[in-house]
Design a protein around this motif. Structure first.
Motif, PDB file in Angstrom:
ATOM      1  N   SER A 244      28.983 107.067 106.391  1.00 27.90           N
ATOM      2  CA  SER A 244      28.472 107.888 107.487  1.00 27.90           C
ATOM      3  C   SER A 244      28.000 107.060 108.675  1.00 27.90           C
ATOM      4  CB  SER A 244      27.324 108.771 106.985  1.00 27.90           C
ATOM      5  OG  SER A 244      26.276 107.962 106.447  1.00 27.90           O
ATOM      6  N   VAL A 245      27.611 105.795 108.448  1.00 22.33           N
ATOM      7  CA  VAL A 245      27.149 104.961 109.561  1.00 22.33           C
ATOM      8  C   VAL A 245      28.276 104.105 110.124  1.00 22.33           C
ATOM      9  CG1 VAL A 245      24.846 104.880 108.538  1.00 22.33           C
ATOM     10  CG2 VAL A 245      26.430 102.980 108.154  1.00 22.33           C
ATOM     11  N   LYS A 246      29.470 104.260 109.574  1.00 25.03           N
ATOM     12  CA  LYS A 246      30.603 103.441 110.009  1.00 25.03           C
ATOM     13  C   LYS A 246      31.550 104.210 110.927  1.00 25.03           C
ATOM     14  CE  LYS A 246      30.624 100.862 105.638  1.00 25.03           C
ATOM     15  NZ  LYS A 246      31.414 100.524 104.427  1.00 25.03           N
ATOM     16  N   ARG A 247      31.111 105.329 111.438  1.00 20.84           N
ATOM     17  CA  ARG A 247      31.968 106.102 112.351  1.00 20.84           C
ATOM     18  C   ARG A 247      31.137 106.688 113.484  1.00 20.84           C
ATOM     19  NH1 ARG A 247      32.293 109.402 107.504  1.00 20.84           N
ATOM     20  NH2 ARG A 247      34.316 108.444 107.155  1.00 20.84           N
ATOM     21  N   LEU A 248      31.775 106.817 114.640  1.00 25.83           N
ATOM     22  CA  LEU A 248      31.155 107.432 115.807  1.00 25.83           C
ATOM     23  C   LEU A 248      31.802 108.795 116.030  1.00 25.83           C
ATOM     24  CD1 LEU A 248      31.099 104.357 118.238  1.00 25.83           C
ATOM     25  CD2 LEU A 248      29.276 105.156 116.718  1.00 25.83           C
TER      26      LEU A 248
END
Length: 623
Positions: free
Chosen positions: A92-96
């Motif tokens: 979840s923190v690896k995409r914008l």
């Protein structure tokens, strides 16, 4: 624009660019497609719609050396996972995800964030990928506010709108550090306004800054940096958690024997992660590692060395927060036992992961971007010890995962405390400080290097995490300041030779009491003897007061506060018992016992404790 010809990419299908022609058997290590990424523009401004949409955000090389595009500017979600190395970073923190920003402002925000990512800000440098996610979030908060006003572009925002936004954020009760991040997004939209005509056109606060507007300047800023937001685990709670974890560790070998005899499931039996969770807590409080560093521990991470007559035990990990990379943390000897049990516990997980990797590598067809992401992640985790099941398969536990584990672990231990991973690091620093001051003994083998000063201890291994020593120093200053603050309280009773000087200080008016306490704690060489505080800077009693308690009562460097009352009550009782024995040892012994008894009585009286010579017990006087 990039010179390489790039075709449109869908995440569900693999795309090859300039294939090398290598056979699949000649495998290479999966990595970012550096040549293609280096060919991308640093700015999206001035590009046609098609050119802008096709700019590559992320790409990797597959097993055969072919380039696979993962994300482009035109995609609704920018996949950033090729840039992440942290073992337990969740997907979840690896995409914008750009859907969080209203469409009217999306293109301007993309242009600004993209350019910020590529070039950074003057004097600051390029942001980490995790920072981009936080910046996107703060941009989305502001853009949704602007949309609620009915404005069609960020260029339409006026100073009054910004003032109202600041007021709303402050009224929400946010802490200053969070508001700094919120307001910094506006500065970014203005600073890079040339990246899109619809970006912010007015400076959000001329001749000021996000830090100042958020109120984090001057004394407020100093105070905000000094206040630890991480709660300290109470000593009794920490004791119960430690004993519970040790109990689990004691039965771990038997439980793993049952697993190996196939009497219980290796991956899904009830409580199958209990051993892992206990090891996580123990290593956390014994080393001061963050959860991300604990998750990075791999097989054979422990080692022992002898240096200058001292035995050191080290555990290797990866430090991500300050990007130091491979580091080593000091641990007690029992750390090796924890690591051995953890290696044995994780063996079935690592074996299954290795098998899944082998199956993926044997696929004859090209891998999709999602399969490549899984393969890269799996290879990085195959030797790690803190593994768990997730919807993405076997992975190193994320920060959110550890939050849930810690909460469950504390409930199972029967303590009423909301345990969180970062609390273990502060408990380590606090325990280290109290031990160094002689105020508390924790694990003797962990802190047996107390004869080495902090600089020497840090210098014993250049691979250590410097930030941990910063945390210890901050905790040391805060703890000493708390002790000094207690001494300066108007009605606080004190005993010892230094007590009169301290009580005289209470009559003075200080312009900034908090600064006085902090500065005093920095300058005062304060340590505990177990029954008093010693303030000797250079020369003192040479340590004789540790064995002859009574001397601290008259020593000009000695301070005794209420925390030592139980010690002196027990000393008083003990000397009363010695009175009879002293009669048989001669006049000298009688004089020594009577002197120490009188000294203990005086100290207790100074501390507000009534001593009855006949009863022999010191009772706290009513106040």
């Amino acid at each position: 624009m990039a010179k390489t010809k790039i075709t449109q990419t869908q995440l569900a299908e693999p795309v090859k660019i300039a294939g090398t022609g290598q056979e699949r058997g000649a495998k290479t290590r999966l990595s970012k497609a550096y040549e293609l990424l280096a060919d991308q523009p640093a700015s999206l401004a001035g590009l046609s719609v098609e050119e802008r949409s096709n700019v590559v955000v992320s790409a990797v090389l597959d097993e055969a050396g072919n380039t696979v595009v993962i994300s482009r500017v035109g995609d609704p979600v920018w996949e950033m996972w090729p840039y992440f190395s942290r073992a337990n970073a969740p997907n979840s923190v690896k995409r914008l995800n750009w859907s969080t920003i209203p469409e009217a402002f999306r293109e301007a925000c993309q242009n600004v964030l993209y350019h910020y990512w590529k070039v950074g800000r003057p004097g600051v440098g390029q942001p980490a990928e995790s920072t981009l996610l936080k910046t996107l979030h703060t941009m989305s908060v502001f853009c949704r506010f602007v949309a609620s006003l009915g404005l069609q572009s960020l260029a339409d925002v006026q100073p009054l709108h910004i003032a109202n936004y600041v007021h709303r954020q402050k009224s929400a009760g946010m802490v200053a550090s969070s508001m700094v991040n919120q307001f910094a997004a506006l500065e970014l939209l203005y600073h890079f306004r040339d990246q899109h005509k619809a970006s912010l056109r007015v400076h959000p606060w001329p001749e000021s800054s996000a830090v100042e507007v958020a109120g984090r300047v001057g004394q407020n800023g100093v105070d905000a940096r000094k206040v630890s937001l991480t709660p300290l685990i109470p000593v009794e709670v920490a004791r119960r958690l430690f004993l519970y974890a040790e109990e689990i560790l004691a039965g771990a070998e038997e439980q793993l024997d049952e697993r190996d005899r196939e009497e219980r499931s290796a991956l899904s039996a009830p409580g199958h992660t209990t051993i892992r969770d206990a090891c996580f807590y123990l290593l956390g409080v014994l080393t001061g590692m963050r959860s991300s560093e604990l998750s990075s521990i791999e097989v054979s991470a422990g080692r022992t060395e002898v240096k200058n007559g001292f035995v050191f035990h080290w555990v290797a990990a990866v430090e991500y927060k300050t990007k130091k990379g491979c580091v080593e943390y000091l641990m007690p000897a029992m750390g090796h036992r924890i690591l051995r049990i953890l290696e044995r516990w994780s063996l079935p997980y690592r074996a299954r992961l290795a098998k899944q990797i082998s199956m993926m590598e044997r696929k004859s067809q090209s891998l999709t971007p999602k399969q490549l992401q899984w393969l890269i992640t799996a290879r990085s985790n195959v030797k790690r010890l803190f593994l768990g099941n997730s919807r993405y398969g076997l992975v190193a536990l994320s920060d959110v995962g550890w939050d849930m584990v810690c909460a469950s672990f504390s409930r199972a231990a029967g303590v009423d405390w909301k345990l969180a991973p970062h609390q273990m690091r502060r408990l380590y620093a606090y325990t280290f400080v109290r031990h160094r001051l002689g105020d508390m003994l924790f694990l003797k083998e962990q802190f047996k290097h107390s004869s080495i000063d902090m600089t020497q201890l840090y210098g014993s291994n250049p691979l250590q995490d410097a930030a941990l020593y910063d945390d210890i120093l901050s905790e040391l200053i805060a703890y000493k300041a708390g002790v000094v603050a207690q001494w300066l309280e108007k009605d606080e009773p004190l005993a010892g030779g230094a007590a009169p000087r301290l009580m005289e200080m209470r009559a003075h008016e200080f312009g900034n009491r908090k600064e006085l306490l902090i500065e005093t704690s920095r300058r005062v060489n304060m340590r505990s003897t177990g029954h008093s505080w010693c303030l000797a800077q250079d020369e003192g009693c040479g340590g004789s007061g540790i064995y002859a308690k009574g001397t601290c009562g008259d020593c000009r460097n000695g301070v005794i506060d209420r925390r030592f009352i139980p010690i002196w009550q027990e000393a008083y009782r003990h000397h009363k018992e010695l009175r009879m024995d002293a009669q048989d040892l001669g006049p000298g012994a009688v004089m020594r016992v009577e002197r120490d008894l009188k000294q203990a009585a005086k100290i207790l009286k100074d501390l507000g404790v009534e001593v009855d010579a006949e009863e022999g017990d010191g009772q706290i006087a009513p106040r």
